[in-house]
Design a protein around this motif. Structure first.
Motif, PDB file in Angstrom:
ATOM      1  N   TYR A 121      10.418   7.894  -2.436  1.00 33.93           N
ATOM      2  CA  TYR A 121       9.945   8.577  -1.149  1.00 33.93           C
ATOM      3  C   TYR A 121       9.814  10.145  -0.962  1.00 33.93           C
ATOM      4  O   TYR A 121      11.025  10.575  -1.209  1.00 33.93           O
ATOM      5  N   ILE A 151       0.751  -1.240   0.080  1.00 30.32           N
ATOM      6  CA  ILE A 151       0.085   0.004  -0.028  1.00 30.32           C
ATOM      7  C   ILE A 151       0.900   1.254   0.034  1.00 30.32           C
ATOM      8  O   ILE A 151       0.610   2.091  -0.597  1.00 30.32           O
ATOM      9  N   ARG A 152       2.029   1.172   0.917  1.00 32.19           N
ATOM     10  CA  ARG A 152       2.769   2.514   0.864  1.00 32.19           C
ATOM     11  C   ARG A 152       3.643   2.624  -0.607  1.00 32.19           C
ATOM     12  O   ARG A 152       3.634   3.885  -0.814  1.00 32.19           O
ATOM     13  N   ARG A 153       3.755   1.646  -1.065  1.00 28.52           N
ATOM     14  CA  ARG A 153       4.700   1.537  -2.393  1.00 28.52           C
ATOM     15  C   ARG A 153       3.662   2.097  -3.333  1.00 28.52           C
ATOM     16  O   ARG A 153       4.130   3.089  -4.351  1.00 28.52           O
ATOM     17  N   ASN A 154       2.580   1.642  -3.374  1.00 26.84           N
ATOM     18  CA  ASN A 154       1.585   2.144  -4.542  1.00 26.84           C
ATOM     19  C   ASN A 154       1.301   3.664  -4.173  1.00 26.84           C
ATOM     20  O   ASN A 154       1.261   4.483  -5.107  1.00 26.84           O
ATOM     21  N   GLU A 155       1.153   3.980  -2.912  1.00 30.61           N
ATOM     22  CA  GLU A 155       1.139   5.516  -2.673  1.00 30.61           C
ATOM     23  C   GLU A 155       1.934   6.177  -3.073  1.00 30.61           C
ATOM     24  O   GLU A 155       2.077   7.380  -3.723  1.00 30.61           O
ATOM     25  N   GLN A 156       3.404   5.772  -3.000  1.00 29.94           N
ATOM     26  CA  GLN A 156       4.911   6.487  -3.352  1.00 29.94           C
ATOM     27  C   GLN A 156       4.775   6.589  -4.970  1.00 29.94           C
ATOM     28  O   GLN A 156       4.968   7.683  -5.478  1.00 29.94           O
ATOM     29  N   HIS A 157       4.325   5.407  -5.650  1.00 32.13           N
ATOM     30  CA  HIS A 157       4.258   5.497  -7.092  1.00 32.13           C
ATOM     31  C   HIS A 157       3.315   6.397  -7.674  1.00 32.13           C
ATOM     32  O   HIS A 157       3.575   7.324  -8.405  1.00 32.13           O
ATOM     33  N   ASP A 158       2.033   6.684  -7.033  1.00 31.99           N
ATOM     34  CA  ASP A 158       1.080   7.613  -7.484  1.00 31.99           C
ATOM     35  C   ASP A 158       1.584   9.102  -7.239  1.00 31.99           C
ATOM     36  O   ASP A 158       1.641   9.655  -8.227  1.00 31.99           O
ATOM     37  N   ALA A 159       2.328   9.002  -6.191  1.00 28.53           N
ATOM     38  CA  ALA A 159       2.709  10.652  -5.779  1.00 28.53           C
ATOM     39  C   ALA A 159       3.894  11.043  -6.751  1.00 28.53           C
ATOM     40  O   ALA A 159       4.022  12.101  -7.158  1.00 28.53           O
ATOM     41  N   PRO A 171       5.893  12.776   3.960  1.00 25.29           N
ATOM     42  CA  PRO A 171       4.529  12.905   3.565  1.00 25.29           C
ATOM     43  C   PRO A 171       3.809  14.259   4.160  1.00 25.29           C
ATOM     44  O   PRO A 171       2.668  14.475   3.719  1.00 25.29           O
ATOM     45  N   ASN A 224       2.272  11.988  -9.977  1.00 26.30           N
ATOM     46  CA  ASN A 224       1.690  13.275  -9.990  1.00 26.30           C
ATOM     47  C   ASN A 224       2.974  14.267 -10.124  1.00 26.30           C
ATOM     48  O   ASN A 224       2.696  15.258 -10.540  1.00 26.30           O
TER      49      ASN A 224
END
Length: 288
Positions: A237, A57-65, A240, A68
């Motif tokens: 990373y 989940i953290r990795r997916n959030e980092q990829h999305d960020a 956040p 963007n």
């Protein structure tokens, strides 16, 4: 959220069943031991599965960020260049204004090229079979070049970055282009995360106990939360929360720095007391 709650709930149920089963079967020692072993295996598996889900989940959030951030970094200069070109095409612009437009477009082009180069360098940073050029590099000369480059790119006064000259010649072996990229990234970050009035000090010295050079880059800027000091070197990373999270970036700069320093047999670390206290980056490289 569903899978996290499910995993935590299953762990809690397994622990409850394990404890209850032990209490009910105290007299049957063999079954008791086997039951404890099997329940321990189940609980371990569920725990590892939950940890894996959290990391994914953290990795997916980092990829999305990252997507963007890169989209913004690419779109903004392209839109700026397009606007100036349309203005030059549709309006009669004076020679002075035309030169200003050209300067802005060149700056946007450099920004665009810098973003693309960062992505390419990050993509090739994990390639193990890379041979470094065996060139001897004077760290003092290299850092002076990097500081001059950042001053020029950021339009900084000479007092913003204070450089303490080494007392002796300190040389390392490796790729001058790669080390220039690493130190330029560190200096650029120091300026970028220092607010409106950056004050940066750069010092090069020989380590007291080992045959290594130490490069210290210190700023008085936004600082880094202690929990993020090791994570900031991971690919994609970014801190956040806080003021640092509002500053634009791709999350690749420090990852590239660490990859380059490691390939040269050195190490890089970050120190900060928290938000608003500034940051210090220490790079250690083996001397010739």
């Amino acid at each position: 959220i569903f899978f996290l709650v499910l995993g935590i709930s299953l762990i809690a149920v397994a622990v409850a069943l394990n404890v209850g089963w032990i209490l009910l079967n105290l007299r049957q020692v063999v079954l008791l031991v086997l039951g404890i072993v099997f329940f321990a295996v189940i609980i371990t598996g569920l725990t590892l599965n939950t940890i894996f889900l959290i990391r994914e989940i953290r990795r997916n959030e980092q990829h999305d960020a990252f997507i963007n951030a890169v989209t913004h970094e690419l779109k903004t200069p392209i839109a700026s260049i397009k606007l100036y070109l349309e203005t030059l095409k549709t309006r009669d612009v004076s020679p002075e204004k035309r030169r200003d437009f050209y300067d802005v477009m060149l700056a946007d082009t450099d920004r665009l090229l810098g973003t693309v180069e960062q992505v390419l360098k990050a993509g090739g940073a994990k390639e193990k079979a890379q041979r470094l050029p065996a060139a001897e590099i004077d760290l003092g000369d290299l850092l002076r070049e990097c500081i001059a480059l950042i001053r020029s790119q950021r339009n900084l006064d000479e007092s913003v970055i204070r450089f303490t000259e080494p007392g002796e010649r300190l040389a390392v072996v490796g790729s001058e282009a790669d080390l220039r990229t690493a130190f330029s990234n560190l200096l650029d970050n120091a300026v970028k995360y220092s607010g409106n009035e950056p004050k940066i000090s750069v010092r090069v010295k020989k380590a007291a106990l080992k045959n290594k050079a130490e490069i210290v880059i210190k700023d008085q800027g936004l600082g880094i939360p202690p929990a993020d000091l090791k994570r900031i070197f991971k690919r994609f990373y970014r801190v956040p929360e806080g003021a640092a999270a509002q500053t634009r970036g791709t999350g690749l700069g420090l990852f590239i720095v660490q990859s380059i320093v490691k390939r040269h047999g050195g190490r890089v670390s970050a120190q900060s007391r928290g938000e608003g206290t500034g940051s210090t980056f220490l790079v250690q490289l083996p001397l010739v």
